[in-house]
Design an enzyme around this catalytic site. Structure first.
Site, PDB file in Angstrom:
ATOM      1  CG  ASP A 138      -6.205  -3.368  -4.536  1.00  0.00           C
ATOM      2  OD1 ASP A 138      -7.176  -2.462  -3.627  1.00  0.00           O
ATOM      3  OD2 ASP A 138      -5.010  -3.709  -4.392  1.00  0.00           O
ATOM      4  CG  HIS A 165      -5.523  -2.222  -0.364  1.00  0.00           C
ATOM      5  ND1 HIS A 165      -5.125  -2.082  -1.665  1.00  0.00           N
ATOM      6  CD2 HIS A 165      -4.769  -1.325   0.453  1.00  0.00           C
ATOM      7  CE1 HIS A 165      -4.014  -1.321  -1.539  1.00  0.00           C
ATOM      8  NE2 HIS A 165      -3.818  -0.680  -0.195  1.00  0.00           N
ATOM      9  CB  SER A 209      -1.034  -0.075   1.079  1.00  0.00           C
ATOM     10  OG  SER A 209      -1.663   0.962   1.510  1.00  0.00           O
TER      11      SER A 209
END
Lengths: 265, 375
Positions: free
Chosen positions: A217, A245, A95
């Site tokens: 995602d 995610h 991320s």
């Protein structure tokens, strides 16, 4: 306080192994890697840490002004590398930590041998033809939401001294507080995560890079992942058939396989 | 029992949904959930949980809620907004737990409408922010107020070097009682005053301000320093303030070979006279606290200040600098002054630095030091 204490750094695996540094993303802490990192500890020197303001780091050590840019987070990564004298580092970032790794590699090109970017996005907010997946209004709503989720924060934790290097049984006792960041810090981390734009930095990456992308995602959509691949010279893309995610949580075996295929090659 | 279980779910007095952990799809939803989101069952069962909580809720769900569920198996009292049919936002609180017993992991979610509670929390948050802003304003105000108690810039006096250093107590979010002032009272004539109002905060600052102005006014009319302190004492008692103070006043008149000094002390540490060869002696005699007693006594001393000498005045923040049960004390003070006597310009700052260091960087009291040196 050393960077190792400040970031609750844990080190496992052979001391002479190639270092593999795992950086957690927005939300939660280094235990996000628990289904993936151990798979590399046979051969690699596996290093885990918490970003300042996350996990069980000392909230008083978090400076809201300094941490208003990703550069400060990248500097922390480099400080950890320096203190452990890590070289030829395989950096695995999830991320927002994908872009933190990009910035760290640009700052010290020779420190790293490879980047693995899991569910990365160079910019979360749409911009003209660029698809980030969110509007500015979406992000403002998120920041408001972070403010209202103050119930999980348990004040007494601020003063407790948490075990750092020995990520083991003691950890289980801390699970209750897992992912419960102080709301004002969580809000600031959300802002720096979702309002950053690192698209122009991608071209300066100078080590082999693997992008790991979830097929569905919910936060960094496929176009954001392919954008990262297309703009980092020579980068490759591996798509994992999962949603959400957090590929390292929802599809750990596939994630280990995708990462292993490049780092063990 | 099976029939009851279905009723327990369908007719539960709370919105209840079951999700597929892998992709977040809604597998089951009870009537209360359909009522909450105001959507038909077919639409709900074709949606994911993320579809029901808006974009911000989706991010929060993916980055916090699901990871927490994976690790700990449950989450409690998470605040989210549900997007109801028509686009309106409805604040909810939810509890969820993870069920790994079946072929595929599922998440059970119970939601409660939390409109009132959220309103209360928003209000709380707003008040917290206002309080924080008020605190910041108070700190700014303190800094501004403090600047009225000590001159921001000292006057330039020909043939006399003046060095003053001031350090407020603690973190600097409270107005202290120390003050000093340097002002002209005629050709070649200057007054130097330094003192300490007992107490802290706004009441002390008000008195300090009063004292500074009274001294400026009285010094123009009264030449003798002891008489000046008597006049200040009367003025303070006449003002019916319960505050009292300590002070040292020095009147300096320029002479051919230096400065003629006359001074008086009220309830205050005596001024120190230093020489270049390292001797340190006290000037004057102790006098009464100012503004407290019915029959105070003050006496004037004189000294001819010549090249190679200097005078240092200071508040008890220096000598009473405290570390545990220990005070910095007079002897250490004299040693510090002696050590700096080769360069009088370093005395004031050196004393304040030593007093602050003695207290590990957090002085309990204000510290003010002022040094005069013919040049």
């Amino acid at each position: 306080v050393s960077a190792l204490e400040r970031h609750r750094v844990s080190v496992t695996g052979p001391a002479d192994g190639t270092p593999m540094l795992f950086a957690h993303g927005f939300g939660c802490d280094q235990s996000m890697w628990r289904l993936v990192a151990p798979a590399f500890a046979d051969e690699f020197r596996v290093v885990l840490f918490d970003h300042l303001g996350s996990g069980h780091t000392d909230p008083d050590a978090y400076d809201p002004v300094a941490y208003s840019t990703l550069d400060r987070y990248a500097q922390d990564v480099l400080e950890i590398c320096h203190e452990l004298d890590l070289r030829e580092v395989v950096y695995v970032g999830h991320s927002v930590s994908a872009m933190i790794g990009v910035l760290a590699q640009i700052a010290e090109p020779d420190r790293f041998s490879r980047l693995v970017l899991i569910n990365p996005s160079a910019r979360y907010v749409d911009d003209g033809d660029y698809v980030g997946g969110f509007s500015r209004t979406d992000i403002d709503e998120l920041l408001e939401l972070m403010d209202s989720n103050n119930l999980g924060w348990q004040q007494p934790l601020a003063g407790m001294v948490m075990p750092g290097p020995e990520l083991g049984e003691e950890r289980a006792e801390l699970d209750e507080s897992f992912c419960r960041t102080r709301p004002d810090i969580a809000r600031k981390f959300a802002a720096v995560t979702f309002l950053s734009d690192n698209r122009d930095d991608l071209a300066s990456v100078s080590v082999p890079t693997l992008v790991v992308q979830n097929r569905h995602d919910t936060i960094a959509p496929l176009p954001a992942g392919t954008f990262v691949r297309d703009h980092i010279p020579g980068a490759t893309l591996e798509i994992i058939e999962t949603s959400g995610h957090c590929a390292h949580l929802s599809a750990p075996a596939e994630t280990v396989a995708a990462v292993g295929a490049v780092v063990r090659a | 029992v099976t029939g009851d279980a279905v009723a327990l779910f369908d007719q539960a007095p709370a919105a209840y949904v079951v999700l597929d952990r892998a992709d977040g799809r809604i597998l089951q939803a009870n009537q209360a959930f359909l009522d909450l989101v105001r959507r038909p069952v077919a639409e709900v069962l074709a949606s994911t949980f993320s579809d029901m909580v808006g974009v911000a809720g989706r991010i929060y769900t993916e980055t916090h809620l699901m990871p927490m569920l994976d690790l700990t198996g449950r989450v409690d009292e998470v605040a989210l907004d549900v997007v109801v049919d028509g686009g309106d936002r409805l604040p909810v609180l939810l509890n969820a737990n993870l069920d790994r017993s079946g072929d595929r992991a599922t998440v059970r979610v119970v939601l409660f409408e939390a409109r009132e509670r959220r309103r209360y929390e928003s209000e709380l948050l707003r008040v917290t922010r206002e309080a924080e802003q008020a605190r910041r304003q108070a700190v700014d105000l303190v800094a501004t107020l403090q600047q009225t108690l000590v001159p921001p810039v000292l006057p330039q006096i020909p043939r006399l070097g003046v060095w003053a250093t001031y350090r407020p107590a603690g973190a600097g979010d409270e107005v202290g009682g120390d003050f000093y002032d340097v002002f002209s009272i005629g050709p070649l004539q200057w007054m130097v005053v330094l003192g300490d109002v007992v107490g802290k905060g706004i009441p002390a600052a008000t008195v300090t301000s009063f004292i500074r102005h009274a001294l400026r006014d009285l010094a123009m009319q009264i030449a003798d320093p002891a008489e000046l302190l008597h006049a200040l004492d009367r003025a303070m008692r006449a003002a019916a303030s319960e505050k009292f103070c300590t002070a040292v006043v020095l009147r300096l008149t320029e002479t051919e070979d230096g400065w003629a000094v006359s001074g008086a002390v009220g309830g205050h540490p005596l001024p120190l006279l230093g020489t270049r060869d390292g001797t340190v002696t006290e000037l004057g005699r102790p006098g009464s606290l100012i503004g407290l007693l019915d029959d105070p006594h003050y006496s004037t001393f004189t000294h001819r200040l010549v090249a190679g000498e200097f005078v240092t005045v200071f508040t008890d923040g220096v000598t009473e600098a405290q570390r545990g049960p220990d005070l910095l004390g007079d002897r250490a003070l004299h040693d510090l002054v002696r050590a700096a006597s080769q360069d009088p310009s370093t005395v004031s700052e050196g004393l304040v630095r030593a007093a602050v260091a003695f207290q590990a960087g957090h002085p309990r009291d204000d510290i003010a030091v002022l040094t005069l040196h013919p040049s």
